[in-house]
Write an enzyme that holds these catalytic residues in place. Structure first.
Site, PDB file in Angstrom:
ATOM      1  N   SER A  98       0.808  -1.215   0.000  1.00 43.92           N
ATOM      2  CA  SER A  98       0.000   0.000   0.000  1.00 43.92           C
ATOM      3  C   SER A  98       0.846   1.274   0.000  1.00 43.92           C
ATOM      4  O   SER A  98       1.524   1.570  -0.985  1.00 43.92           O
ATOM      5  CB  SER A  98      -0.952  -0.047   1.201  1.00 43.92           C
TER       6      SER A  98
ATOM      7  N   ASP B  23      10.320   5.587 -10.098  1.00 39.09           N
ATOM      8  CA  ASP B  23       9.981   6.180 -11.391  1.00 39.09           C
ATOM      9  C   ASP B  23      10.609   7.551 -11.583  1.00 39.09           C
ATOM     10  O   ASP B  23      10.891   7.959 -12.713  1.00 39.09           O
ATOM     11  CB  ASP B  23       8.457   6.285 -11.532  1.00 39.09           C
TER      12      ASP B  23
ATOM     13  N   LYS C  51      -0.690  -4.222  -3.197  1.00 44.35           N
ATOM     14  CA  LYS C  51      -1.996  -3.651  -2.865  1.00 44.35           C
ATOM     15  C   LYS C  51      -2.058  -2.232  -3.424  1.00 44.35           C
ATOM     16  O   LYS C  51      -1.529  -1.298  -2.842  1.00 44.35           O
ATOM     17  CB  LYS C  51      -2.231  -3.618  -1.351  1.00 44.35           C
TER      18      LYS C  51
END
Length: 443
Positions: A304, A315, A329
């Site tokens: 999460s 990224d 998740k």
């Protein structure tokens, strides 16, 4: 209430019947091919009312209408996904305590998958952690009661209890064929979510155990303390951010933690069924932004909010991600309070990393996959040390999990941790060499 509901339904059905009885009702341009009527959404409500009435009249035991409706609502939400649930007044209050106040229990994050209650991760410094519960364990019963027909929130409520009381869990380890009975004494669950330790001069290990209301504040306090401690040696030179076995928590804390290491760019985007649920969270330049080289450690217990942070730093090419693939998740739940003090936890959207990748069921794949290697020396007082790869975090604490006594050599303590933890050891080596590696160019 029930009689009133049926009266309204009866009146509605009469109106439908009357409309059908009147001549001249248009069925479309071509009388030979009447337009098919859409299914009436009230048919389902009628069926529900009929079942409710039959159960109240004929069920073997006397049950209240409130209990029946609560059960129906729980079943409805439970059938959607593992994270949507209905919370009674007490359950809603307990949920609020997990992020803002002290509560008592054993200290595990759990999920419900295919009717099974699975341990996502034990929280560090808790009774469950010390009792040897591991990521992937399946909970079969609580105090002799099977969990198959319990909702996730009901399981949470039964595991919690007064400080000093005992709960009996029957669990099945992921690598075992025989269930094991574990008796755990409940205790206060610490909500301190950030730990920090100097590994070498200028290089710090920062461990985030969860994302609660004060996580960002605790992180900034730890960074300030590290900067002060390392000031005489040139300041902070590198950080190993440890998100292993961090089950997640609050979305806003994940965003603000990632923002502490980023000056610009997308952190995470959220996309739901409707356009108005889409939202993009971006980093903003701050005076206290951390700019030193970073390595982030993740594993199968990182879920999460942890995945949001790891995905953003990966990224944005801000950090090297190491370890093992995360839990996966990638859904967002809204907590919706109801008028009677109960509440809903409802999945409303999926979240995506800056490059548009969905984390749901996929997880974060590390840039450098480094499986955990258990220490070779046998520690009789610490049976968890020689278990499977998923058991990644016992090594991070001393045997008794107590405060370090005065005069303890913290440098030796850090060296012991590095010796016992190959992922942390590799993380330190990589963060020290990232500046040199960035200078290497392909020909």
């Amino acid at each position: 209430m029930r009689l009133l509901f049926r009266s309204h339904m009866f009146a509605f059905l009469l109106l439908i019947g009357a409309a059908a009885a009147f001549p001249g009702v248009s069925y479309g341009a071509d009388a030979k091919e009447p337009v098919k009527e859409a299914p009436n959404k009230f048919d389902a409500l009628k069926r529900f009312s009929q079942v409710l009435d039959l159960v109240e009249r004929y069920y073997v035991r006397d049950v209240t209408q409130g209990d029946l409706i609560n059960g129906a609502v729980k079943g409805m939400l439970q059938g959607l996904d593992p994270h949507s649930t209905f919370m009674s007044t007490d359950e809603y209050k307990e949920m609020q305590e997990t992020t803002s106040g002290e509560f008592f229990g054993v200290g595990i994050e759990i999920s419900q998958e295919n009717g099974q209650i699975t341990v996502v991760t034990p929280i560090e410094d808790t009774p469950a952690f010390r009792a040897g519960l591991q990521p992937g364990d399946i909970i079969l019963s609580i105090n002799g009661q099977p969990v198959q027909e319990l909702s996730l929130q009901e399981v949470v409520s039964r595991i919690r209890g007064p400080k000093g009381s005992e709960v009996e869990l029957v669990i099945l380890h992921n690598d075992s064929k025989n269930p094991q009975t574990v008796r755990i004494t409940r205790d206060a669950i610490p909500l301190i979510s950030v730990k920090s330790k100097k590994l070498e001069d200028g290089y710090y290990w920062i461990r985030l155990t969860r994302f609660s209301e004060r996580t960002t504040d605790e992180l900034k306090d730890a960074l300030k303390a590290a900067a002060k401690e390392s000031k005489g040696n040139g300041g902070i030179k590198g950080i190993v951010l440890d998100l292993r076995n961090n089950p997640g928590g609050l979305l806003d804390q994940a965003v603000s933690v990632a923002d502490a290491f980023l000056e610009k760019g997308t952190i995470v985007s959220i996309k739901g069924r409707r356009e108005n649920t889409e939202r993009v969270y971006s980093a903003k330049k701050q005076n206290d932004d951390v700019q030193v080289p970073m390595v982030v450690l993740i594993n199968a217990g990182s879920a999460s909010a942890s995945e949001i942070v790891a995905g953003a730093l990966r990224d944005q090419k801000r950090a090297l991600i190491m370890g093992e693939r995360s839990f996966g998740k990638g859904s967002v739940q809204n907590i919706i309070p109801l008028s009677d003090g109960s509440g809903l936890k409802l999945t409303v959207a999926l979240y995506y990393t800056p490059n548009g990748s969905s984390i749901q069921a996929e997880g974060i794949v590390p840039d450098l996959e480094i499986p955990f290697e258990a220490p070779r020396s046998d520690d009789k007082d610490n049976p968890r040390m020689l278990l499977r790869e998923q058991d990644l975090n016992r090594h991070l604490e001393t045997k008794n999990d107590k405060k370090a006594p005065k005069g303890k050599n913290t440098a030796n303590d850090a060296q012991e941790q590095l010796a016992r933890d190959n992922q942390l050891r590799m993380g330190l080596q990589m963060v020290k060499n990232l500046p040199k590696m960035s200078e290497i160019k392909a020909q």
